[in-house]
Design a protein around this motif. Sequence first.
Motif, PDB file in Angstrom:
ATOM      1  N   VAL A  36       0.834  -1.202   0.000  1.00  0.00           N
ATOM      2  CA  VAL A  36       0.000   0.000   0.000  1.00  0.00           C
ATOM      3  C   VAL A  36       0.869   1.252   0.000  1.00  0.00           C
ATOM      4  O   VAL A  36       0.588   2.226  -0.716  1.00  0.00           O
ATOM      5  CB  VAL A  36      -0.953  -0.002   1.216  1.00  0.00           C
ATOM      6  CG1 VAL A  36      -1.726   1.316   1.291  1.00  0.00           C
ATOM      7  CG2 VAL A  36      -1.929  -1.182   1.124  1.00  0.00           C
ATOM      8  N   ASP A  37       1.926   1.253   0.790  1.00  0.00           N
ATOM      9  CA  ASP A  37       2.817   2.416   0.840  1.00  0.00           C
ATOM     10  C   ASP A  37       3.467   2.669  -0.513  1.00  0.00           C
ATOM     11  O   ASP A  37       3.704   3.818  -0.902  1.00  0.00           O
ATOM     12  CB  ASP A  37       3.901   2.210   1.907  1.00  0.00           C
ATOM     13  CG  ASP A  37       3.361   2.326   3.322  1.00  0.00           C
ATOM     14  OD1 ASP A  37       2.244   2.864   3.489  1.00  0.00           O
ATOM     15  OD2 ASP A  37       4.045   1.877   4.262  1.00  0.00           O
ATOM     16  N   GLY A  38       3.761   1.597  -1.245  1.00  0.00           N
ATOM     17  CA  GLY A  38       4.349   1.758  -2.564  1.00  0.00           C
ATOM     18  C   GLY A  38       3.410   2.479  -3.515  1.00  0.00           C
ATOM     19  O   GLY A  38       3.830   3.367  -4.275  1.00  0.00           O
ATOM     20  N   ILE A  39       2.130   2.119  -3.469  1.00  0.00           N
ATOM     21  CA  ILE A  39       1.134   2.791  -4.310  1.00  0.00           C
ATOM     22  C   ILE A  39       0.944   4.240  -3.864  1.00  0.00           C
ATOM     23  O   ILE A  39       0.873   5.158  -4.682  1.00  0.00           O
ATOM     24  CB  ILE A  39      -0.208   2.042  -4.249  1.00  0.00           C
ATOM     25  CG1 ILE A  39      -0.042   0.608  -4.770  1.00  0.00           C
ATOM     26  CG2 ILE A  39      -1.267   2.785  -5.065  1.00  0.00           C
ATOM     27  CD1 ILE A  39       0.413   0.518  -6.199  1.00  0.00           C
ATOM     28  N   ARG A  40       0.895   4.446  -2.562  1.00  0.00           N
ATOM     29  CA  ARG A  40       0.710   5.808  -2.040  1.00  0.00           C
ATOM     30  C   ARG A  40       1.863   6.713  -2.462  1.00  0.00           C
ATOM     31  O   ARG A  40       1.650   7.851  -2.901  1.00  0.00           O
ATOM     32  CB  ARG A  40       0.592   5.770  -0.510  1.00  0.00           C
ATOM     33  CG  ARG A  40       0.363   7.143   0.119  1.00  0.00           C
ATOM     34  CD  ARG A  40       0.211   7.068   1.618  1.00  0.00           C
ATOM     35  NE  ARG A  40      -1.023   6.402   2.007  1.00  0.00           N
ATOM     36  CZ  ARG A  40      -1.103   5.192   2.539  1.00  0.00           C
ATOM     37  NH1 ARG A  40       0.008   4.487   2.764  1.00  0.00           N
ATOM     38  NH2 ARG A  40      -2.258   4.663   2.869  1.00  0.00           N
ATOM     39  N   ASP A  41       3.076   6.212  -2.344  1.00  0.00           N
ATOM     40  CA  ASP A  41       4.243   7.007  -2.735  1.00  0.00           C
ATOM     41  C   ASP A  41       4.233   7.288  -4.239  1.00  0.00           C
ATOM     42  O   ASP A  41       4.612   8.379  -4.682  1.00  0.00           O
ATOM     43  CB  ASP A  41       5.537   6.287  -2.351  1.00  0.00           C
ATOM     44  CG  ASP A  41       5.736   6.218  -0.843  1.00  0.00           C
ATOM     45  OD1 ASP A  41       5.060   6.972  -0.118  1.00  0.00           O
ATOM     46  OD2 ASP A  41       6.559   5.393  -0.395  1.00  0.00           O
ATOM     47  N   ALA A  42       3.817   6.299  -5.022  1.00  0.00           N
ATOM     48  CA  ALA A  42       3.791   6.474  -6.473  1.00  0.00           C
ATOM     49  C   ALA A  42       2.812   7.575  -6.877  1.00  0.00           C
ATOM     50  O   ALA A  42       3.097   8.381  -7.766  1.00  0.00           O
ATOM     51  CB  ALA A  42       3.409   5.157  -7.148  1.00  0.00           C
ATOM     52  N   VAL A  75      -5.946  -9.081   3.335  1.00  0.00           N
ATOM     53  CA  VAL A  75      -5.560  -8.956   1.932  1.00  0.00           C
ATOM     54  C   VAL A  75      -6.584  -8.114   1.177  1.00  0.00           C
ATOM     55  O   VAL A  75      -6.222  -7.210   0.407  1.00  0.00           O
ATOM     56  CB  VAL A  75      -5.412 -10.349   1.285  1.00  0.00           C
ATOM     57  CG1 VAL A  75      -5.154 -10.220  -0.217  1.00  0.00           C
ATOM     58  CG2 VAL A  75      -4.278 -11.121   1.950  1.00  0.00           C
ATOM     59  N   ARG A  76      -7.859  -8.408   1.390  1.00  0.00           N
ATOM     60  CA  ARG A  76      -8.916  -7.655   0.707  1.00  0.00           C
ATOM     61  C   ARG A  76      -8.885  -6.179   1.099  1.00  0.00           C
ATOM     62  O   ARG A  76      -9.068  -5.289   0.274  1.00  0.00           O
ATOM     63  CB  ARG A  76     -10.279  -8.259   1.039  1.00  0.00           C
ATOM     64  CG  ARG A  76     -11.440  -7.644   0.248  1.00  0.00           C
ATOM     65  CD  ARG A  76     -12.711  -8.451   0.407  1.00  0.00           C
ATOM     66  NE  ARG A  76     -13.146  -8.526   1.786  1.00  0.00           N
ATOM     67  CZ  ARG A  76     -13.160  -9.648   2.504  1.00  0.00           C
ATOM     68  NH1 ARG A  76     -12.745 -10.782   1.982  1.00  0.00           N
ATOM     69  NH2 ARG A  76     -13.585  -9.650   3.747  1.00  0.00           N
ATOM     70  N   ASN A  77      -8.621  -5.924   2.375  1.00  0.00           N
ATOM     71  CA  ASN A  77      -8.581  -4.546   2.848  1.00  0.00           C
ATOM     72  C   ASN A  77      -7.407  -3.785   2.219  1.00  0.00           C
ATOM     73  O   ASN A  77      -7.539  -2.618   1.831  1.00  0.00           O
ATOM     74  CB  ASN A  77      -8.443  -4.525   4.373  1.00  0.00           C
ATOM     75  CG  ASN A  77      -8.558  -3.136   4.960  1.00  0.00           C
ATOM     76  OD1 ASN A  77      -9.581  -2.465   4.782  1.00  0.00           O
ATOM     77  ND2 ASN A  77      -7.537  -2.680   5.661  1.00  0.00           N
ATOM     78  N   ALA A  78      -6.260  -4.443   2.083  1.00  0.00           N
ATOM     79  CA  ALA A  78      -5.095  -3.791   1.480  1.00  0.00           C
ATOM     80  C   ALA A  78      -5.344  -3.493   0.005  1.00  0.00           C
ATOM     81  O   ALA A  78      -5.001  -2.404  -0.482  1.00  0.00           O
ATOM     82  CB  ALA A  78      -3.856  -4.671   1.640  1.00  0.00           C
ATOM     83  N   MET A  79      -5.928  -4.436  -0.715  1.00  0.00           N
ATOM     84  CA  MET A  79      -6.245  -4.188  -2.121  1.00  0.00           C
ATOM     85  C   MET A  79      -7.264  -3.056  -2.246  1.00  0.00           C
ATOM     86  O   MET A  79      -7.179  -2.227  -3.162  1.00  0.00           O
ATOM     87  CB  MET A  79      -6.793  -5.464  -2.767  1.00  0.00           C
ATOM     88  CG  MET A  79      -5.800  -6.620  -2.806  1.00  0.00           C
ATOM     89  SD  MET A  79      -4.368  -6.310  -3.868  1.00  0.00           S
ATOM     90  CE  MET A  79      -5.079  -6.623  -5.486  1.00  0.00           C
ATOM     91  N   VAL A 121      -5.828  -1.946 -10.355  1.00  0.00           N
ATOM     92  CA  VAL A 121      -5.126  -2.692  -9.317  1.00  0.00           C
ATOM     93  C   VAL A 121      -5.054  -4.178  -9.683  1.00  0.00           C
ATOM     94  O   VAL A 121      -3.998  -4.808  -9.592  1.00  0.00           O
ATOM     95  CB  VAL A 121      -5.819  -2.502  -7.953  1.00  0.00           C
ATOM     96  CG1 VAL A 121      -5.295  -3.497  -6.929  1.00  0.00           C
ATOM     97  CG2 VAL A 121      -5.624  -1.069  -7.448  1.00  0.00           C
ATOM     98  N   GLY A 122      -6.179  -4.729 -10.122  1.00  0.00           N
ATOM     99  CA  GLY A 122      -6.200  -6.144 -10.486  1.00  0.00           C
ATOM    100  C   GLY A 122      -5.332  -6.448 -11.695  1.00  0.00           C
ATOM    101  O   GLY A 122      -4.605  -7.448 -11.719  1.00  0.00           O
ATOM    102  N   ALA A 123      -5.386  -5.577 -12.712  1.00  0.00           N
ATOM    103  CA  ALA A 123      -4.593  -5.794 -13.919  1.00  0.00           C
ATOM    104  C   ALA A 123      -3.101  -5.691 -13.612  1.00  0.00           C
ATOM    105  O   ALA A 123      -2.290  -6.476 -14.122  1.00  0.00           O
ATOM    106  CB  ALA A 123      -4.988  -4.778 -14.987  1.00  0.00           C
TER     107      ALA A 123
END
Length: 216
Positions: free
Chosen positions: A90-96, A143-147, A176-178
């Motif tokens: 999640v942090d990786g996506i947030r930083d991106a 896992v579902r919550n993180a996605m 996200v899924g792709a």
Amino acid sequence: MTILDTDILAPAIPADDVITRSGHEAARTQRRLSALRAARAVFVAHGYHGASMDEISTRAGMSKPVLYTHYASKLDLYLAVLQGYLDRMVDGIRDALAADAGSGDKVRRAVLAYFDFVDEDPGGHTLVFESAVPSEPCVRWRVRNAMGECAVLVSAELRAAGMDDVRAYACAFGLVGASHSAARHWLDAGRPIPKSEAVDTAVALCWNGLSGTTRR
């Protein structure tokens, strides 16, 4: 009685006690970190069912009773390791998405974050998405919550680009899924092309569709 009077009457904590308490807390934190590092290695190597608290405690350099003072069960320890990987994702996506860049570049950075997550620690990725205990509600929920957190972050960018809430959230889950599926296929296939090319391919699929949807 004034606040000043209360402060004067309150018993002072000896400096030595403060230092001792601080030292104990630091030592406890270090033991927990050692336990997590050991558990991460054992769970990745053997899976949940193949891992034992005996092996984890030995690798961590502590007795099993001490390990149990930090984590009440193997499942508790597994969940702590799992959450660490999910937080990193999640942090990786947030930083991106926090970068000062255009929408297209942010999409690429978000997709790259998934590829990095998969590429830099394949064992951790397997632990998260191929868990041996998926039937545990607490594992599925985490896992579902993180996605979902990742999708919320992406949907906020899509709304800022002019998309309505419903479509933004739907497209965010699609992205996200792709990204996850493309990164996982690339890894399972043995990294057949450079990561940058794999990311560009996934971005072309995602961004061409998203940019058209945003314009509509």
